[in-house]
Design a protein around this motif. Sequence first.
Motif, PDB file in Angstrom:
ATOM      1  N   TYR A  48       1.427  36.058  32.675  1.00  0.00           N
ATOM      2  CA  TYR A  48       1.984  34.799  33.105  1.00  0.00           C
ATOM      3  C   TYR A  48       2.509  34.918  34.526  1.00  0.00           C
ATOM      4  O   TYR A  48       2.689  36.019  35.055  1.00  0.00           O
ATOM      5  CB  TYR A  48       3.074  34.305  32.145  1.00  0.00           C
ATOM      6  CG  TYR A  48       4.353  35.120  32.156  1.00  0.00           C
ATOM      7  CD1 TYR A  48       4.462  36.282  31.409  1.00  0.00           C
ATOM      8  CD2 TYR A  48       5.466  34.703  32.888  1.00  0.00           C
ATOM      9  CE1 TYR A  48       5.627  37.021  31.405  1.00  0.00           C
ATOM     10  CE2 TYR A  48       6.640  35.428  32.882  1.00  0.00           C
ATOM     11  CZ  TYR A  48       6.710  36.595  32.136  1.00  0.00           C
ATOM     12  OH  TYR A  48       7.876  37.321  32.131  1.00  0.00           O
ATOM     13  N   ALA A  50       5.666  33.155  36.438  1.00  0.00           N
ATOM     14  CA  ALA A  50       6.821  32.274  36.309  1.00  0.00           C
ATOM     15  C   ALA A  50       6.957  31.339  37.508  1.00  0.00           C
ATOM     16  O   ALA A  50       7.462  30.220  37.391  1.00  0.00           O
ATOM     17  CB  ALA A  50       8.094  33.087  36.124  1.00  0.00           C
ATOM     18  N   ASP A  56       3.467  38.612  35.684  1.00  0.00           N
ATOM     19  CA  ASP A  56       4.057  39.575  34.765  1.00  0.00           C
ATOM     20  C   ASP A  56       3.185  39.691  33.538  1.00  0.00           C
ATOM     21  O   ASP A  56       2.430  38.762  33.194  1.00  0.00           O
ATOM     22  CB  ASP A  56       5.466  39.153  34.369  1.00  0.00           C
ATOM     23  CG  ASP A  56       6.346  40.350  34.031  1.00  0.00           C
ATOM     24  OD1 ASP A  56       7.574  40.178  33.965  1.00  0.00           O
ATOM     25  OD2 ASP A  56       5.807  41.465  33.818  1.00  0.00           O
ATOM     26  N   LYS A  57       3.282  40.844  32.877  1.00  0.00           N
ATOM     27  CA  LYS A  57       2.455  41.101  31.696  1.00  0.00           C
ATOM     28  C   LYS A  57       2.995  40.372  30.482  1.00  0.00           C
ATOM     29  O   LYS A  57       4.204  40.221  30.305  1.00  0.00           O
ATOM     30  CB  LYS A  57       2.419  42.604  31.406  1.00  0.00           C
ATOM     31  CG  LYS A  57       1.744  43.414  32.494  1.00  0.00           C
ATOM     32  CD  LYS A  57       1.805  44.905  32.160  1.00  0.00           C
ATOM     33  CE  LYS A  57       1.121  45.723  33.251  1.00  0.00           C
ATOM     34  NZ  LYS A  57       1.189  47.180  32.967  1.00  0.00           N
ATOM     35  N   GLU A  59       1.826  40.123  26.077  1.00  0.00           N
ATOM     36  CA  GLU A  59       1.742  41.098  24.990  1.00  0.00           C
ATOM     37  C   GLU A  59       0.417  41.841  24.937  1.00  0.00           C
ATOM     38  O   GLU A  59       0.342  42.918  24.342  1.00  0.00           O
ATOM     39  CB  GLU A  59       2.025  40.414  23.645  1.00  0.00           C
ATOM     40  CG  GLU A  59       1.269  39.135  23.410  1.00  0.00           C
ATOM     41  CD  GLU A  59       1.666  38.461  22.101  1.00  0.00           C
ATOM     42  OE1 GLU A  59       1.923  37.238  22.133  1.00  0.00           O
ATOM     43  OE2 GLU A  59       1.685  39.123  21.054  1.00  0.00           O
TER      44      GLU A  59
ATOM     45  N   LYS B  95      12.876  36.226  27.341  1.00  0.00           N
ATOM     46  CA  LYS B  95      12.440  37.599  27.534  1.00  0.00           C
ATOM     47  C   LYS B  95      13.658  38.446  27.877  1.00  0.00           C
ATOM     48  O   LYS B  95      14.455  38.100  28.753  1.00  0.00           O
ATOM     49  CB  LYS B  95      11.409  37.672  28.652  1.00  0.00           C
ATOM     50  CG  LYS B  95      10.634  38.964  28.703  1.00  0.00           C
ATOM     51  CD  LYS B  95       9.559  38.899  29.784  1.00  0.00           C
ATOM     52  CE  LYS B  95       8.809  40.208  29.866  1.00  0.00           C
ATOM     53  NZ  LYS B  95       7.831  40.225  30.963  1.00  0.00           N
ATOM     54  N   ASP B 100      13.129  34.603  32.281  1.00  0.00           N
ATOM     55  CA  ASP B 100      11.859  34.009  31.885  1.00  0.00           C
ATOM     56  C   ASP B 100      11.855  33.732  30.393  1.00  0.00           C
ATOM     57  O   ASP B 100      12.396  34.505  29.600  1.00  0.00           O
ATOM     58  CB  ASP B 100      10.691  34.937  32.221  1.00  0.00           C
ATOM     59  CG  ASP B 100      10.525  35.115  33.713  1.00  0.00           C
ATOM     60  OD1 ASP B 100       9.925  36.130  34.116  1.00  0.00           O
ATOM     61  OD2 ASP B 100      10.997  34.246  34.470  1.00  0.00           O
ATOM     62  N   LYS B 102       9.220  32.745  27.168  1.00  0.00           N
ATOM     63  CA  LYS B 102       7.841  32.708  26.746  1.00  0.00           C
ATOM     64  C   LYS B 102       7.769  31.924  25.449  1.00  0.00           C
ATOM     65  O   LYS B 102       8.718  31.884  24.663  1.00  0.00           O
ATOM     66  CB  LYS B 102       7.279  34.111  26.529  1.00  0.00           C
ATOM     67  CG  LYS B 102       7.924  34.870  25.394  1.00  0.00           C
ATOM     68  CD  LYS B 102       7.105  36.067  24.968  1.00  0.00           C
ATOM     69  CE  LYS B 102       7.643  36.661  23.682  1.00  0.00           C
ATOM     70  NZ  LYS B 102       6.785  37.710  23.122  1.00  0.00           N
TER      71      LYS B 102
END
Lengths: 114, 115
Positions: A48, A50, A56-57, A59, B95, B100, B102
């Motif tokens: 993703y 932000a 950023d990684k 899962e 997170k 952030d 998710k």
Amino acid sequence: NAGVTQTPKFQVLKTGQSMTLQCAQDMNHNSMYWYRQDPGMGLRLIYYSASEGTTDKGEVPNGYNVSRLNKREFSLRLESAAPSQTSVYFCASRLDRGGNQPQHFGDGTRLSIL
Amino acid sequence: QKEVEQNSGPLSVPEGAIASLNCTYSDRGSQSFFWYRQYSGKSPELIMSIYSNGDKEDGRFTAQLNKASQYVSLLIRDSQPSDSATYLCAVNLRKRGSNDYKLSFGAGTTVTVRA
């Protein structure tokens, strides 16, 4: 009123080939996401962004790279495709990284690796 | 424990009946919750958002949230064949060590409405 646009819609690759999935949004959203969806496993986050300039990684990032080209565009690259990467890929965006925002999805890319 | 779990389907209901979909989540700090509908071969489409305990109604859809029990549900009243789809529960999770958020999705419940 395009929303989130993904290209291509379908793709067949051979093992070891590379390709880039494109995603663009016209909603002036700050955050963008790449998911894969496999039968019985729901949506899993790959990477993703932000905000513009950050990535950023998620899962399941292994085997993928991303680029946030500008505020509108977020691409996903498979450097050396493997059969395990056969899946449906969805790009999504939302206004910002905040917790109360829903995500809006593109139509998906159906990718088969032979 | 999975972050978001939905009751396994498929769920088959007759036309005109109420379809009840359930979802539990593991993070007690979660604050926002969403239901998406996904037709076969299509992308997820947002149908409901809920942020506060209680019920939220939108047409034939009612979302129910109970944060103490970490439970969110979706009721579809007067089910129609056009409601046949997979319904995804999504929970906004913060997170760790970050600002952030998710969205974590359940695996989905497939609903079939019999005419």
